[in-house]
Design an enzyme around this catalytic site. Structure first.
Site, PDB file in Angstrom:
ATOM      1  N   PHE A   1      44.162  42.602  42.957  1.00  0.00           N
ATOM      2  CA  PHE A   1      44.571  41.214  43.180  1.00  0.00           C
ATOM      3  C   PHE A   1      45.489  41.069  44.391  1.00  0.00           C
ATOM      4  O   PHE A   1      46.387  40.240  44.411  1.00  0.00           O
ATOM      5  CB  PHE A   1      45.217  40.618  41.912  1.00  0.00           C
ATOM      6  CG  PHE A   1      44.169  40.270  40.884  1.00  0.00           C
ATOM      7  CD1 PHE A   1      43.688  38.978  40.782  1.00  0.00           C
ATOM      8  CD2 PHE A   1      43.615  41.234  40.082  1.00  0.00           C
ATOM      9  CE1 PHE A   1      42.695  38.662  39.887  1.00  0.00           C
ATOM     10  CE2 PHE A   1      42.611  40.933  39.186  1.00  0.00           C
ATOM     11  CZ  PHE A   1      42.152  39.644  39.083  1.00  0.00           C
TER      12      PHE A   1
ATOM     13  N   THR B   1      40.149  30.231  25.376  1.00  0.00           N
ATOM     14  CA  THR B   1      41.537  30.161  25.863  1.00  0.00           C
ATOM     15  C   THR B   1      42.102  28.815  25.459  1.00  0.00           C
ATOM     16  O   THR B   1      41.620  27.773  25.921  1.00  0.00           O
ATOM     17  CB  THR B   1      41.551  30.312  27.402  1.00  0.00           C
ATOM     18  OG1 THR B   1      40.891  31.537  27.725  1.00  0.00           O
ATOM     19  CG2 THR B   1      42.972  30.320  27.937  1.00  0.00           C
TER      20      THR B   1
ATOM     21  N   CYS C   1      38.345  29.819  35.066  1.00  0.00           N
ATOM     22  CA  CYS C   1      39.521  30.202  34.267  1.00  0.00           C
ATOM     23  C   CYS C   1      40.851  29.979  34.976  1.00  0.00           C
ATOM     24  O   CYS C   1      41.647  29.150  34.542  1.00  0.00           O
ATOM     25  CB  CYS C   1      39.394  31.658  33.829  1.00  0.00           C
ATOM     26  SG  CYS C   1      38.091  31.874  32.598  1.00  0.00           S
TER      27      CYS C   1
ATOM     28  N   LEU D   1      37.614  39.319  29.624  1.00  0.00           N
ATOM     29  CA  LEU D   1      36.518  39.787  30.486  1.00  0.00           C
ATOM     30  C   LEU D   1      36.457  38.969  31.769  1.00  0.00           C
ATOM     31  O   LEU D   1      36.938  37.836  31.822  1.00  0.00           O
ATOM     32  CB  LEU D   1      35.179  39.731  29.744  1.00  0.00           C
ATOM     33  CG  LEU D   1      34.607  38.387  29.277  1.00  0.00           C
ATOM     34  CD1 LEU D   1      34.026  37.570  30.404  1.00  0.00           C
ATOM     35  CD2 LEU D   1      33.562  38.609  28.216  1.00  0.00           C
ATOM     36  N   ARG D   2      35.855  39.593  32.800  1.00  0.00           N
ATOM     37  CA  ARG D   2      35.642  38.886  34.073  1.00  0.00           C
ATOM     38  C   ARG D   2      34.157  38.658  34.267  1.00  0.00           C
ATOM     39  O   ARG D   2      33.359  39.573  34.025  1.00  0.00           O
ATOM     40  CB  ARG D   2      36.148  39.736  35.250  1.00  0.00           C
ATOM     41  CG  ARG D   2      37.629  39.983  35.262  1.00  0.00           C
ATOM     42  CD  ARG D   2      37.968  41.168  36.134  1.00  0.00           C
ATOM     43  NE  ARG D   2      37.305  42.381  35.650  1.00  0.00           N
ATOM     44  CZ  ARG D   2      37.320  43.553  36.280  1.00  0.00           C
ATOM     45  NH1 ARG D   2      37.931  43.682  37.438  1.00  0.00           N
ATOM     46  NH2 ARG D   2      36.705  44.594  35.772  1.00  0.00           N
ATOM     47  N   GLU D   3      33.800  37.467  34.712  1.00  0.00           N
ATOM     48  CA  GLU D   3      32.394  37.236  35.059  1.00  0.00           C
ATOM     49  C   GLU D   3      32.007  38.209  36.155  1.00  0.00           C
ATOM     50  O   GLU D   3      32.817  38.542  37.021  1.00  0.00           O
ATOM     51  CB  GLU D   3      32.195  35.793  35.526  1.00  0.00           C
ATOM     52  CG  GLU D   3      32.351  34.815  34.391  1.00  0.00           C
ATOM     53  CD  GLU D   3      32.303  33.367  34.853  1.00  0.00           C
ATOM     54  OE1 GLU D   3      31.816  33.103  35.951  1.00  0.00           O
ATOM     55  OE2 GLU D   3      32.773  32.506  34.084  1.00  0.00           O
TER      56      GLU D   3
ATOM     57  N   LYS E   1      47.485  35.323  26.718  1.00  0.00           N
ATOM     58  CA  LYS E   1      46.325  35.016  27.576  1.00  0.00           C
ATOM     59  C   LYS E   1      46.739  34.158  28.780  1.00  0.00           C
ATOM     60  O   LYS E   1      46.402  34.457  29.926  1.00  0.00           O
ATOM     61  CB  LYS E   1      45.253  34.298  26.743  1.00  0.00           C
ATOM     62  CG  LYS E   1      44.078  33.769  27.541  1.00  0.00           C
ATOM     63  CD  LYS E   1      43.260  34.873  28.182  1.00  0.00           C
ATOM     64  CE  LYS E   1      42.207  34.301  29.111  1.00  0.00           C
ATOM     65  NZ  LYS E   1      41.508  35.313  29.880  1.00  0.00           N
TER      66      LYS E   1
HETATM   67  P1  NAD Z   1      30.801  28.073  28.792  1.00  0.00           P
HETATM   68  O1  NAD Z   1      30.969  26.681  29.230  1.00  0.00           O
HETATM   69  O2  NAD Z   1      30.031  29.040  29.618  1.00  0.00           O
HETATM   70  O3  NAD Z   1      30.155  28.088  27.334  1.00  0.00           O
HETATM   71  C1  NAD Z   1      30.571  27.259  26.301  1.00  0.00           C
HETATM   72  C2  NAD Z   1      29.384  27.061  25.355  1.00  0.00           C
HETATM   73  O4  NAD Z   1      29.866  26.401  24.173  1.00  0.00           O
HETATM   74  C3  NAD Z   1      28.280  26.183  25.929  1.00  0.00           C
HETATM   75  O5  NAD Z   1      27.046  26.849  25.809  1.00  0.00           O
HETATM   76  C4  NAD Z   1      28.317  24.918  25.052  1.00  0.00           C
HETATM   77  O6  NAD Z   1      27.058  24.326  24.865  1.00  0.00           O
HETATM   78  C5  NAD Z   1      28.855  25.497  23.750  1.00  0.00           C
HETATM   79  N1  NAD Z   1      29.449  24.514  22.830  1.00  0.00           N
HETATM   80  C6  NAD Z   1      30.266  23.470  23.138  1.00  0.00           C
HETATM   81  N2  NAD Z   1      30.629  22.839  22.000  1.00  0.00           N
HETATM   82  C7  NAD Z   1      30.062  23.503  20.970  1.00  0.00           C
HETATM   83  C8  NAD Z   1      30.083  23.341  19.563  1.00  0.00           C
HETATM   84  N3  NAD Z   1      30.787  22.367  18.970  1.00  0.00           N
HETATM   85  N4  NAD Z   1      29.370  24.210  18.804  1.00  0.00           N
HETATM   86  C9  NAD Z   1      28.655  25.204  19.376  1.00  0.00           C
HETATM   87  N5  NAD Z   1      28.593  25.409  20.700  1.00  0.00           N
HETATM   88  C10 NAD Z   1      29.294  24.571  21.499  1.00  0.00           C
HETATM   89  O7  NAD Z   1      32.285  28.618  28.540  1.00  0.00           O
HETATM   90  P2  NAD Z   1      32.845  30.090  28.848  1.00  0.00           P
HETATM   91  O8  NAD Z   1      32.995  30.301  30.309  1.00  0.00           O
HETATM   92  O9  NAD Z   1      32.068  31.071  28.033  1.00  0.00           O
HETATM   93  O10 NAD Z   1      34.313  29.953  28.255  1.00  0.00           O
HETATM   94  C11 NAD Z   1      34.541  29.858  26.858  1.00  0.00           C
HETATM   95  C12 NAD Z   1      36.019  30.032  26.616  1.00  0.00           C
HETATM   96  O11 NAD Z   1      36.417  31.374  26.971  1.00  0.00           O
HETATM   97  C13 NAD Z   1      36.928  29.122  27.448  1.00  0.00           C
HETATM   98  O12 NAD Z   1      38.053  28.773  26.687  1.00  0.00           O
HETATM   99  C14 NAD Z   1      37.347  29.982  28.620  1.00  0.00           C
HETATM  100  O13 NAD Z   1      38.564  29.588  29.167  1.00  0.00           O
HETATM  101  C15 NAD Z   1      37.464  31.334  27.937  1.00  0.00           C
HETATM  102  N6  NAD Z   1      37.269  32.479  28.837  1.00  0.00           N
HETATM  103  C16 NAD Z   1      36.284  32.442  29.776  1.00  0.00           C
HETATM  104  C17 NAD Z   1      36.092  33.550  30.614  1.00  0.00           C
HETATM  105  C18 NAD Z   1      35.023  33.506  31.675  1.00  0.00           C
HETATM  106  O14 NAD Z   1      35.046  34.400  32.537  1.00  0.00           O
HETATM  107  N7  NAD Z   1      34.103  32.551  31.680  1.00  0.00           N
HETATM  108  C19 NAD Z   1      36.887  34.686  30.453  1.00  0.00           C
HETATM  109  C20 NAD Z   1      37.858  34.703  29.455  1.00  0.00           C
HETATM  110  C21 NAD Z   1      38.046  33.584  28.648  1.00  0.00           C
END
Ligand code: NAD
Length: 436
Positions: A250, A122, A261, A154-156, A205
């Site tokens: 919601f 995002t 998020c 997606l939702r965790e 988004k």
């Molecule tokens: P997270 O923190 O769980 O995972 C991020 C990963 O990226 C980590 O494992 C970290 O080590 C790795 N990383 C960081 N820098 C890196 C690099 N240069 N090269 C390779 N790997 C690297 O994050 P997340 O919760 O999966 O979220 C990721 C993105 O998706 C965010 O922008 C978030 O807003 C978005 N998002 C998250 C969700 C959710 O439910 N978690 C849902 C939709 C969108």
């Protein structure tokens, strides 16, 4: 079958990579964390997500899914590179893009063949163009590439189901050919595909998350009014939700939104607006109401314990920001525990899966093995997370082992009338009958 590299193996990256592998593609997931990659190669999951472990194992065994720290290995023969690194909150509420920047630089320096770079993180509006500039500036020699925005919804807790059954796939790019290739990857998901420009996709988004956060703050505001006027928010929400224009989802009043998020995305959208000279009044109020919900729970506990929390033992039922995840980022539990402790209380907690993460983030909170051990000797309990296993607790037993009888239900899990019959002094959020 396509070859895909997924960069960042967190909640989004690991689920994205594993699901694409399950759809028959060859996927290599790359992360900078050696510990994370070593563990994954040993079959140890870095996160809790229902169904994920089995799916990862199945696709590793089928030879479709690999994990590495080496970008060169990940990008070898890859037609697509999905960026799924974190974009946490920066100091002023903006999205911190350092991980996206680093990923883009490393892709640029490592890629050897034409590549479609798909951004799943995002990111603020305009980031796709910025990533394209970074790639151009850091390539040792020009190699064709395209940037496509493909935000993730997606939702965790239900990430695999959500990924495999999206309501829509949003794709943004100035390069229609690249967008169509990314669309082809998503065809097996059978969802409507919205193809637009980069900036519009990025805004879809943020606007989606901000709207859902607004719905939560709206129902919390109505809950607070219900509380003052003696109406029951659960029934109000049910009565509203039958209207298709409103919808049932919601509309759960409670502690407000949390997690990795909504809080950061609403803030980042407000920041983007402010930088452009706009005054995002609605977003500001959404955030204010959300902050109030956490405070109010603490105020209720304090009021029910004669305005004195000194040396009181308070038990937190649940820690994760929502059920079925171990994610504690911006979880209401963190702030509620801190506020209770500042007021002099001792805090104990129990969560079915988040205790490993919580032990590191909340070193001053003692942890119990189960809900009954948690309740033993407590002056008050606070429901923080609506885990299924809390719905059918033996509440008589809980009441018996407690020192006090106060239960503040931050998720409206229980029925006020029944709790009153059990002998609790019970407060939900916006429940007309509070067992008084
Ligand atoms: P997270 O923190 O769980 O995972 C991020 C990963 O990226 C980590 O494992 C970290 O080590 C790795 N990383 C960081 N820098 C890196 C690099 N240069 N090269 C390779 N790997 C690297 O994050 P997340 O919760 O999966 O979220 C990721 C993105 O998706 C965010 O922008 C978030 O807003 C978005 N998002 C998250 C969700 C959710 O439910 N978690 C849902 C939709 C969108």
């Amino acid at each position: 079958m396509k070859n895909i590299c997924v960069i960042g193996v967190g909640y989004v990256g690991l689920v994205t990579g594993t699901c694409f592998a399950d759809l028959g593609n060859g996927v290599t997931c790359v992360d900078i964390s050696e510990e994370r990659i070593d563990n994954l190669n040993k079959g140890v999951m870095p996160i809790y997500e229902p169904g994920l472990e089995e799916m990862v194992r199945r696709n590793i065994n089928a030879g479709r899914l690999r994990f590495t720290t080496a970008y060169a290995e990940g990008l070898k023969d890859a037609e697509f590179a999905f960026i799924a690194v974190g974009t946490p909150e920066g100091v002023d509420g903006e999205a911190d893009l350092q991980y996206v920047r680093q990923a883009a630089i490393t892709i640029a320096r490592t890629m050897t063949d034409p590549l479609i770079i798909v951004n799943k993180s995002t990111v603020p509006v305009g980031t796709g163009d910025w990533v394209a500039d970074i790639i151009r500036q850091n390539q040792p020699k020009p190699i064709p590439f395209a940037v496509v925005s493909c935000p993730e919804f997606l939702r965790e807790g239900s990430a695999i189901t959500d990924f495999m059954n999206p309501h829509r796939t949003v794709l943004g790019s100035l390069d229609r050919n690249a967008a169509n290739k990314v669309a082809d990857l998503h065809l097996p998901l059978r969802a409507p595909i919205v193809v637009t420009d980069l900036r519009t996709a990025e805004m879809i988004k943020y606007a989606s998350n901000a709207f859902l956060a607004t719905k939560i703050s709206f129902i919390n505001e109505i809950a607070n009014i219900c509380e003052a006027l003696g109406a029951d928010i659960k029934e109000v929400a049910a009565g509203m939700g039958y209207d298709a224009r409103i919808g049932k989802q919601f509309l759960d009043a409670g502690l407000g939104y949390g997690g990795s998020c909504f809080p950061k995305d609403v803030k980042a959208l407000a920041y983007m607006a402010s930088v452009q000279g706009k005054h995002p009044q609605l977003l500001q109020v959404v955030m204010d109401i959300n902050a109030d919900q956490r405070q109010q729970v603490v105020s209720k506990v304090r009021a029910l314990l004669d305005n004195d929390l000194n040396d009181k033992l308070i038990g937190l039922l649940g820690l994760a920001f929502k059920p079925n995840t171990d994610d504690m980022r911006d979880a209401p539990a963190l702030e509620i525990a801190r506020r209770l402790q500042i007021a002099g209380a001792k805090v104990r907690a129990y969560d079915p899966v988040a205790m490993g993460v919580a032990a590191k983030m909340m070193p001053n909170v003692s942890l119990a093995e189960d809900a009954y051990e948690l309740a033993t000797g407590c002056d008050a309990l606070v429901v923080i997370t609506e885990w299924n296993e809390f719905k059918h607790l033996d509440l008589r037993r809980i009441k018996q082992v407690m020192r006090g009888n106060v239960l503040v239900d931050g998720r409206n899990l229980y029925e006020p009338r029944i709790m009153h019959e059990y002998g609790f002094v019970y407060r939900g959020v916006g429940r007309g009958y509070n067992g008084k």
